[in-house]
Design an enzyme around this catalytic site. Structure first.
Site, short mmCIF file in Angstrom:
data_model
loop_
_atom_site.label_atom_id
_atom_site.label_comp_id
_atom_site.label_asym_id
_atom_site.label_seq_id
_atom_site.Cartn_x
_atom_site.Cartn_y
_atom_site.Cartn_z
N SER A 25 29.62 46.02 30.27
CA SER A 25 29.48 46.15 31.71
C SER A 25 28.77 47.43 32.15
CB SER A 25 30.88 46.05 32.32
OG SER A 25 30.85 46.07 33.69
N ASP B 87 26.43 44.04 33.70
CA ASP B 87 26.53 42.62 33.33
C ASP B 87 26.59 41.72 34.57
OD1 ASP B 87 29.09 43.48 34.00
OD2 ASP B 87 30.09 42.15 32.58
N ALA C 74 48.12 55.25 35.60
CA ALA C 74 47.41 55.37 34.33
C ALA C 74 46.28 54.35 34.31
CB ALA C 74 48.36 55.13 33.17
C1 LIG Z 1 39.69 52.42 40.11
C2 LIG Z 1 38.84 51.45 39.40
O1 LIG Z 1 37.70 51.21 39.82
N1 LIG Z 1 39.34 50.86 38.30
C3 LIG Z 1 38.60 49.89 37.50
C4 LIG Z 1 38.84 50.13 36.03
O2 LIG Z 1 40.23 49.99 35.77
P1 LIG Z 1 41.21 51.18 35.40
O3 LIG Z 1 42.46 50.49 34.92
O4 LIG Z 1 41.38 51.95 36.66
O5 LIG Z 1 40.54 52.02 34.36
O6 LIG Z 1 38.13 49.16 35.26
C5 LIG Z 1 38.57 47.81 35.49
C6 LIG Z 1 37.81 46.91 34.55
O7 LIG Z 1 36.44 46.93 34.78
C7 LIG Z 1 38.35 47.45 36.97
O8 LIG Z 1 38.86 46.17 37.18
C8 LIG Z 1 39.06 48.49 37.85
O9 LIG Z 1 38.78 48.25 39.20
MG LIG Z 2 30.83 44.35 35.01
#
Ligand SMILES: CC(=O)N[C@H]1[C@@H](OP(=O)(O)O)O[C@H](CO)[C@@H](O)[C@@H]1O
Ligand SMILES: [Mg+2]
Length: 544
Positions: free
Chosen positions: A69, A284, A504
């Site tokens: 991605s 992607d 987290a």
């Molecule tokens: C704040 C933020 O943008 N978090 C993103 C990020 O997740 P985290 O769990 O925050 O690392 O990556 C994910 C997968 O691509 C997406 O779904 C999500 O929105």
């Molecule tokens: Mg993507």
């Protein structure tokens, strides 16, 4: 039980690869994702599991997408797609993790254990489709996938380069072929035809104003958007930029939806003039954000929250105009990262119900299915609209009582085809936004004018062990470390419209802190203070 021949084939194929020492793999929110060099054995394991998943589901087609991605070019990743084009069922994520961590010498035994545990009927056929983004490491990884599928005697189709949503589309088409729910032709051409035909239908009688410049993050979305444009017969003037897929290092570099959203600025290469409509895809092409530069030369972002509110308001209007509003429960799904002003606007102006879920589109998607029309978007631009069986019936079968009702019903019918209901799809979402702006006669300025975002700040805090940060209430509150939630609440209460939370990350080794407040300085200040509190709580634990 797996046959001795298959077990032997798996063992022999696996031994061509080396496991990186000391690395523990976990199937997370976005499948497996890391430096591409580390991925061979993981992709092999995913190939084995895809085959088992298909057999378990009586030979339905399962998808495997090789992509990382918006990550840098040297990363790659792999994820599984379930039969209706959804993300892999949560229970199976643990099986993926188990297989990926199995020592190569015993991977065939772990595979066999899973066959028994999941109770897979091994005489069922196994069928897998796969594709990849434009990363250089993709061809090697597809080779590994091929080896796993061959060892397990799985039937497979390689769709070569595709956007992630295109693969999801193909999986759903394959599994609905010949049924009353046939989603479309299971091919790339079928995808373009479906989008283009429905776009032309829903655009009848209206015209898109001006042009749209699309930054493709130098990823697979570039060539695919160029293909799509050929099917659109100039119904919209799209200028494609950042579509260099030849230079491997240019992918996601200072461009793309993630860059624009996190930096809150246009790509430095952008030549957009004042009020020019611009959009960015990610690597992607499953995320989309819009933006423009206003008359005072200020960058203005129209993110996932904006796309959600635009889509929900438009579909609500169409349902009313079609005389079917009473029969459709329309709702919006957001995460804690949605700007508070968007939540307010949905509740108070659009008067629609909202569900807040954990981060990760699979959570949003499932919640959206609880509505007849479920509009879901993450603030970062990943989302779509789902229509329940009831909604599809009402939209298809209602007899219009007037030409106006007929027009609204026809538009709704076309929208159900234009929208990729399987998964968030930047190309489909882009045509949806263009449609709505054309119908409303809006430039991005009027769109921005629907409400005013609260200034917000997202901070990343590195701690010793992020697993001690346990969240609840759709990740808006922390249950541990003890005392931290009280601290966050006491801090946010000092700011006008202050709201902050920490959780987290599921994809990075860090804790994310989000803060918003009435002014930029208050939002920044709140974010800094909460980040400090998180950092203290994180290191305090590490020293114990
Ligand atoms: C704040 C933020 O943008 N978090 C993103 C990020 O997740 P985290 O769990 O925050 O690392 O990556 C994910 C997968 O691509 C997406 O779904 C999500 O929105
Ligand atoms: Mg993507």
């Amino acid at each position: 039980m797996a046959s001795p021949a298959v077990k032997k084939a798996i063992s022999e194929a696996a031994l061509q690869y080396r496991k990186p020492k000391g690395k523990v793999f976990e199937y997370g929110t976005a499948g497996f994702r890391m430096k591409a060099d580390l991925l061979n054995t993981v992709v092999f394991a995913v190939g084995l599991l895809a085959s088992l998943r298909s057999k378990k589901l009586s030979g339905q087609w399962i998808g495997v997408m090789v992509t990382a991605s918006h990550n840098p070019a040297e990363d790659n990743g792999v994820k599984l797609v379930d039969p209706m084009g959804e993300m892999l069922e949560a229970e199976w994520e643990a099986y993926a993790t188990r297989l990926a961590n199995a020592p190569l010498e015993s991977i065939a035994d772990v595979y066999d254990e899973l066959v028994k545990e999941i109770d897979v009927k091994m005489t069922n056929p196994a069928r897998v489709v796969f594709a990849r983004d434009t990363r250089a490491s993709g061809s090697r990884l597809v080779g590994v996938l091929n080896a796993a599928l061959t060892a397990t005697e799985t039937e497979f189709i390689d769709f070569k380069y595709m956007t992630t949503p295109q693969l999801h589309y193909v999986v759903r088409c394959k599994n609905t072929l010949g049924t009353q729910y046939q989603y479309g032709e299971p091919s790339e051409q079928g995808y373009y035809e479906k989008l283009a035909q429905s776009f032309k239908k829903v655009m009848r009688g209206v015209k898109v104003q001006g042009s749209l410049t699309v930054d493709c993050a130098n990823g697979v979305g570039g060539p695919k958007l160029r293909e799509l444009i050929k099917f659109l017969d100039s119904a919209v003037d799209i200028k494609v930029i950042n579509d260099d897929v030849i230079n491997p290092d240019s992918l996601n570099y200072e461009c793309g939806a993630d860059y624009v959203k996190t930096k809150q600025r246009a790509p430095p290469s952008s030549k957009a003039g004042v009020l020019d409509r611009c959009a960015s895809l990610d690597g992607d092409a499953d995320r989309l954000v819009y933006y423009f530069v206003d008359e005072s030369n200020v960058f203005r972002l129209l993110d996932g929250d904006r796309i959600a509110t635009l889509a929900a308001s438009f579909i609500g209007d169409l349902a009313r105009n079609a005389g079917i509003a009473q029969k459709l429960k329309i709702g919006v799904v957001q995460t804690a990262y949605a700007n508070g002003a968007s939540t307010d606007y949905i509740e108070k102006v659009l008067k629609l119900p909202i569900i807040c879920t954990n981060t990760g589109v699979k959570h949003l998607h499932h919640a959206a299915l609880r509505f007849d029309v479920g509009v879901y978007f993450e603030a970062n631009g990943h989302g779509t609209v789902t229509f329940s069986e009831n909604a599809m019936k009402v939209i298809r079968n209602t007899e219009p009582q007037s030409p106006a009702q007929q027009h609204a019903l026809e538009s709704l019918r076309a929208l159900t085809d234009l929208i990729n209901q399987a998964v968030g799809d930047a190309l489909s979402d882009m045509l949806l936004v263009e449609t709505i702006l054309a119908h409303k006669g809006w430039s991005p300025k009027e769109w921005l004018g629907t409400y005013t975002d609260l200034p917000s700040r997202l901070v990343r805090v590195v701690v010793n062990d992020r697993s001690i940060f346990k969240a609840y209430d759709a990740e808006r509150k922390l249950e541990s470390p003890a005392g931290l939630q009280e601290k966050v609440e006491s801090l946010q209460s000092r700011y006008n419209k202050g709201r902050s939370f920490a959780r987290a990350s599921g994809t990075e080794d860090a804790v994310r802190v989000y803060a918003e407040a009435a002014s930029r300085s208050e939002a920044d200040d709140l974010a800094t203070r909460v980040a400090n509190a998180v950092s203290e709580a994180g290191s305090a634990d590490g020293q114990q």
